[in-house]
Scaffold this motif. Structure first.
Motif, PDB file in Angstrom:
ATOM      1  N   ASP A 323       7.744  -9.618  -4.230  1.00  0.00           N
ATOM      2  CA  ASP A 323       8.894  -9.028  -4.924  1.00  0.00           C
ATOM      3  C   ASP A 323       8.586  -8.833  -6.407  1.00  0.00           C
ATOM      4  OD1 ASP A 323       9.308 -11.461  -6.301  1.00  0.00           O
ATOM      5  OD2 ASP A 323      10.664 -12.208  -4.759  1.00  0.00           O
ATOM      6  N   ILE A 324       9.526  -8.238  -7.101  1.00  0.00           N
ATOM      7  CA  ILE A 324       9.304  -7.881  -8.502  1.00  0.00           C
ATOM      8  C   ILE A 324       9.164  -9.115  -9.392  1.00  0.00           C
ATOM      9  CG2 ILE A 324      11.751  -7.752  -9.202  1.00  0.00           C
ATOM     10  CD1 ILE A 324      10.949  -5.146 -10.733  1.00  0.00           C
ATOM     11  N   TYR A 325       9.803 -10.220  -9.021  1.00  0.00           N
ATOM     12  CA  TYR A 325       9.752 -11.425  -9.850  1.00  0.00           C
ATOM     13  C   TYR A 325       8.400 -12.121  -9.740  1.00  0.00           C
ATOM     14  CZ  TYR A 325      14.706 -10.493 -10.111  1.00  0.00           C
ATOM     15  OH  TYR A 325      15.915  -9.859 -10.334  1.00  0.00           O
ATOM     16  N   LYS A 326       7.858 -12.178  -8.524  1.00  0.00           N
ATOM     17  CA  LYS A 326       6.519 -12.754  -8.350  1.00  0.00           C
ATOM     18  C   LYS A 326       5.472 -11.898  -9.055  1.00  0.00           C
ATOM     19  CE  LYS A 326       7.125 -15.274  -3.999  1.00  0.00           C
ATOM     20  NZ  LYS A 326       6.711 -15.366  -2.579  1.00  0.00           N
ATOM     21  N   THR A 327       5.646 -10.576  -8.982  1.00  0.00           N
ATOM     22  CA  THR A 327       4.706  -9.660  -9.633  1.00  0.00           C
ATOM     23  C   THR A 327       4.769  -9.833 -11.144  1.00  0.00           C
ATOM     24  OG1 THR A 327       5.059  -8.093  -7.814  1.00  0.00           O
ATOM     25  CG2 THR A 327       3.952  -7.262  -9.792  1.00  0.00           C
ATOM     26  N   LYS A 328       5.973  -9.966 -11.666  1.00  0.00           N
ATOM     27  CA  LYS A 328       6.165 -10.192 -13.105  1.00  0.00           C
ATOM     28  C   LYS A 328       5.420 -11.441 -13.553  1.00  0.00           C
ATOM     29  CE  LYS A 328       9.814 -11.736 -16.301  1.00  0.00           C
ATOM     30  NZ  LYS A 328       9.339 -13.146 -16.350  1.00  0.00           N
ATOM     31  N   GLU A 329       5.570 -12.535 -12.814  1.00  0.00           N
ATOM     32  CA  GLU A 329       4.924 -13.790 -13.186  1.00  0.00           C
ATOM     33  C   GLU A 329       3.407 -13.685 -13.089  1.00  0.00           C
ATOM     34  OE1 GLU A 329       6.307 -16.592 -14.466  1.00  0.00           O
ATOM     35  OE2 GLU A 329       8.065 -15.290 -14.586  1.00  0.00           O
ATOM     36  N   GLN A 330       2.922 -13.043 -12.036  1.00  0.00           N
ATOM     37  CA  GLN A 330       1.475 -12.910 -11.856  1.00  0.00           C
ATOM     38  C   GLN A 330       0.836 -12.109 -12.983  1.00  0.00           C
ATOM     39  OE1 GLN A 330      -0.494 -14.314  -9.569  1.00  0.00           O
ATOM     40  NE2 GLN A 330      -2.371 -13.281 -10.239  1.00  0.00           N
ATOM     41  N   LEU A 331       1.527 -11.077 -13.449  1.00  0.00           N
ATOM     42  CA  LEU A 331       0.986 -10.201 -14.486  1.00  0.00           C
ATOM     43  C   LEU A 331       1.249 -10.711 -15.895  1.00  0.00           C
ATOM     44  CD1 LEU A 331       1.974  -6.754 -12.949  1.00  0.00           C
ATOM     45  CD2 LEU A 331      -0.288  -7.789 -12.989  1.00  0.00           C
ATOM     46  N   GLY A 332       2.169 -11.660 -16.035  1.00  0.00           N
ATOM     47  CA  GLY A 332       2.483 -12.185 -17.359  1.00  0.00           C
ATOM     48  C   GLY A 332       3.352 -11.250 -18.175  1.00  0.00           C
ATOM     49  N   HIS A 333       4.223 -10.476 -17.504  1.00  0.00           N
ATOM     50  CA  HIS A 333       5.128  -9.577 -18.214  1.00  0.00           C
ATOM     51  C   HIS A 333       6.265 -10.365 -18.849  1.00  0.00           C
ATOM     52  CE1 HIS A 333       3.920  -5.833 -15.643  1.00  0.00           C
ATOM     53  NE2 HIS A 333       3.104  -6.039 -16.661  1.00  0.00           N
ATOM     54  N   ALA A 334       6.744  -9.869 -19.989  1.00  0.00           N
ATOM     55  CA  ALA A 334       7.856 -10.529 -20.668  1.00  0.00           C
ATOM     56  C   ALA A 334       9.171 -10.282 -19.945  1.00  0.00           C
ATOM     57  CB  ALA A 334       7.946 -10.036 -22.114  1.00  0.00           C
ATOM     58  N   SER A 335       9.307  -9.132 -19.286  1.00  0.00           N
ATOM     59  CA  SER A 335      10.547  -8.820 -18.566  1.00  0.00           C
ATOM     60  C   SER A 335      10.229  -7.988 -17.334  1.00  0.00           C
ATOM     61  CB  SER A 335      11.512  -8.043 -19.466  1.00  0.00           C
ATOM     62  OG  SER A 335      11.060  -6.710 -19.639  1.00  0.00           O
ATOM     63  N   THR A 336      11.177  -7.955 -16.398  1.00  0.00           N
ATOM     64  CA  THR A 336      10.971  -7.183 -15.171  1.00  0.00           C
ATOM     65  C   THR A 336      11.006  -5.681 -15.433  1.00  0.00           C
ATOM     66  OG1 THR A 336      13.343  -7.364 -14.715  1.00  0.00           O
ATOM     67  CG2 THR A 336      11.885  -8.949 -13.615  1.00  0.00           C
ATOM     68  N   GLU A 337      11.511  -5.280 -16.592  1.00  0.00           N
ATOM     69  CA  GLU A 337      11.564  -3.854 -16.907  1.00  0.00           C
ATOM     70  C   GLU A 337      10.162  -3.251 -16.898  1.00  0.00           C
ATOM     71  OE1 GLU A 337      13.406  -0.806 -20.279  1.00  0.00           O
ATOM     72  OE2 GLU A 337      13.359  -2.953 -20.650  1.00  0.00           O
ATOM     73  N   THR A 338       9.200  -3.986 -17.436  1.00  0.00           N
ATOM     74  CA  THR A 338       7.818  -3.515 -17.426  1.00  0.00           C
ATOM     75  C   THR A 338       7.286  -3.437 -16.006  1.00  0.00           C
ATOM     76  OG1 THR A 338       7.523  -4.660 -19.533  1.00  0.00           O
ATOM     77  CG2 THR A 338       5.537  -3.893 -18.431  1.00  0.00           C
ATOM     78  N   THR A 339       7.658  -4.402 -15.186  1.00  0.00           N
ATOM     79  CA  THR A 339       7.159  -4.478 -13.814  1.00  0.00           C
ATOM     80  C   THR A 339       7.744  -3.383 -12.924  1.00  0.00           C
ATOM     81  OG1 THR A 339       7.293  -6.868 -14.222  1.00  0.00           O
ATOM     82  CG2 THR A 339       6.585  -6.188 -12.038  1.00  0.00           C
ATOM     83  N   GLU A 340       8.843  -2.778 -13.367  1.00  0.00           N
ATOM     84  CA  GLU A 340       9.479  -1.720 -12.573  1.00  0.00           C
ATOM     85  C   GLU A 340       8.555  -0.536 -12.323  1.00  0.00           C
ATOM     86  OE1 GLU A 340      13.178  -0.449 -14.265  1.00  0.00           O
ATOM     87  OE2 GLU A 340      13.966  -2.479 -14.360  1.00  0.00           O
ATOM     88  N   VAL A 341       7.545  -0.376 -13.175  1.00  0.00           N
ATOM     89  CA  VAL A 341       6.561   0.695 -12.985  1.00  0.00           C
ATOM     90  C   VAL A 341       6.014   0.663 -11.565  1.00  0.00           C
ATOM     91  CG1 VAL A 341       4.242   1.485 -13.646  1.00  0.00           C
ATOM     92  CG2 VAL A 341       5.874   0.787 -15.403  1.00  0.00           C
TER      93      VAL A 341
END
Length: 360
Positions: A323-341
């Motif tokens: 999911d988007i939250y696991k992806t965010k954590e794995q990539l080290g993004h500050a917010s899920t907005e970046t991960t929405e890509v």
């Protein structure tokens, strides 16, 4: 402290002394919250703006450090429009919309600080009039737009494994006739394949790869400890997992790291380069890794592929299974907005896959 952060901080400390006193005060105000590399970008943006002010005769300052608050207070809106035009039309190379937006945002941050936060000895704002408050800075980075630009420019599905395989074998066949290129390939292929594999199986940034030390690696548990972007706690390294595919590549490279690259025991870096004529290996640079990936990508038939697009390739593949939250954590993004890509990218990837199945 990471190698890159230490280098950026040193350069920042040098450059900030060439700025007006109020810029130095602003940078000190921002130091606890922003990384040295981000603050360096601010300084470069102010160098550009102040240099333009001097060239246009909008200040009498003989150097950047002599720019005054009054110079900023008395700017007209026409001046800001003129600077924007300068950024987008100058002959020696125009800036992208993203770059222009970033440069104007940097100015906005400075003017806001001077007019709303900083005070003189009588508790009055340092800047009495903020011209940048009138400037509308449009948000450029929209996840959907970024995804559209990445479409067709990242590795997908089996290509992730094929690219690593190409570095191991295919590239050597392609350059066999070139003795110098072939020698370099034979020397570095295990290391280069390992770097590509690690990024494609963890999503690390190139700066994070450069800063890795041998002690940061736990091969058996498929775990790395990295200094993450935006984390200003310089004593803390974030644990990041990598996938099984990278395990053998790392083990193979580690078995060669010391003997092949004449690595001295004092050298802690995980990835080592042995420059021509050098008697001992040293830490690979960010530029060396970027150029290395571009070299293989061109021969692989993906000339648009960069080291950062390897990270995008991993992220897209990872998001399909998480999911988007696991992806965010794995990539080290500050917010899920970046991960929405990657949500937008995977929607397209999945729809194209369905179309291919229908055609078959």
């Amino acid at each position: 402290m990471s190698i890159q952060k230490n280098s950026d901080r040193k350069l920042l400390d040098e450059k900030v002394l060439l700025m007006p006193w109020f810029v130095q005060q602003f940078i000190d105000f921002k130091r606890p919250d922003l990384s040295p590399s981000t603050l360096l970008e601010y300084i470069r943006d102010y160098e550009s703006f102040f240099g333009w002010l001097r060239a246009e005769g909008l200040t009498q300052a003989a150097s950047l450090a002599e720019i005054t608050l009054l110079d900023l207070e008395t700017l007209h809106m026409d001046s800001i429009v003129g600077y924007r035009l300068h950024l987008t039309t100058r002959a020696e190379g125009t800036n992208t919309r993203v770059t222009v937006s970033r440069k104007l945002s940097a100015l906005s941050s400075l003017f806001h600080y001077l007019s709303q936060i900083a005070e003189d000895e009588n508790f009055y704002p340092l800047l009495k009039r903020n011209i940048m408050a009138k400037v509308e800075i449009k948000r450029i980075h929209k996840p959907k737009d970024t995804a559209a630009k990445l479409k067709g420019k990242i590795l997908e599905d089996e290509e992730l494994l094929e690219f690593v395989g190409y570095i191991y074998d295919g590239y050597g066949r392609d350059v066999e006739a070139n003795k110098q290129a072939y020698y370099s390939f034979q020397l570095n292929r295990e290391r280069d394949a390992c770097i590509a594999s690690l990024i494609l199986n963890s999503g690390l940034r190139v700066s994070e790869v450069v800063n890795l030390n041998v002690d940061d690696l736990d091969v058996n548990n498929k775990l790395l400890y990295v200094y993450r972007k935006g984390n200003n706690d310089e004593t803390f390294k974030t644990p990041v997992y990598f996938r099984e595919q990278a395990k053998d590549d790392l083990s193979l490279y580690l078995s060669l790291r010391q003997s092949r690259y004449k690595t001295p025991k004092k050298e802690k870096a995980l990835f080592i380069a042995l420059p021509n004529g050098s008697h001992e290996g040293k830490r690979m640079t960010k530029r060396a890794i970027q150029e290395m990936i571009i070299k293989y990508a061109k021969r692989f038939g993906k000339p648009y592929l960069t080291v950062h697009k390897l990270r995008h390739s991993f992220a897209t593949d990872y998001y399909l299974q998480n999911d988007i939250y696991k992806t965010k954590e794995q990539l080290g993004h500050a917010s899920t907005e970046t991960t929405e890509v990657y949500a937008h990218l995977t929607d397209k990837t999945m729809s194209e896959a369905i179309e291919r199945r229908l055609e078959n």
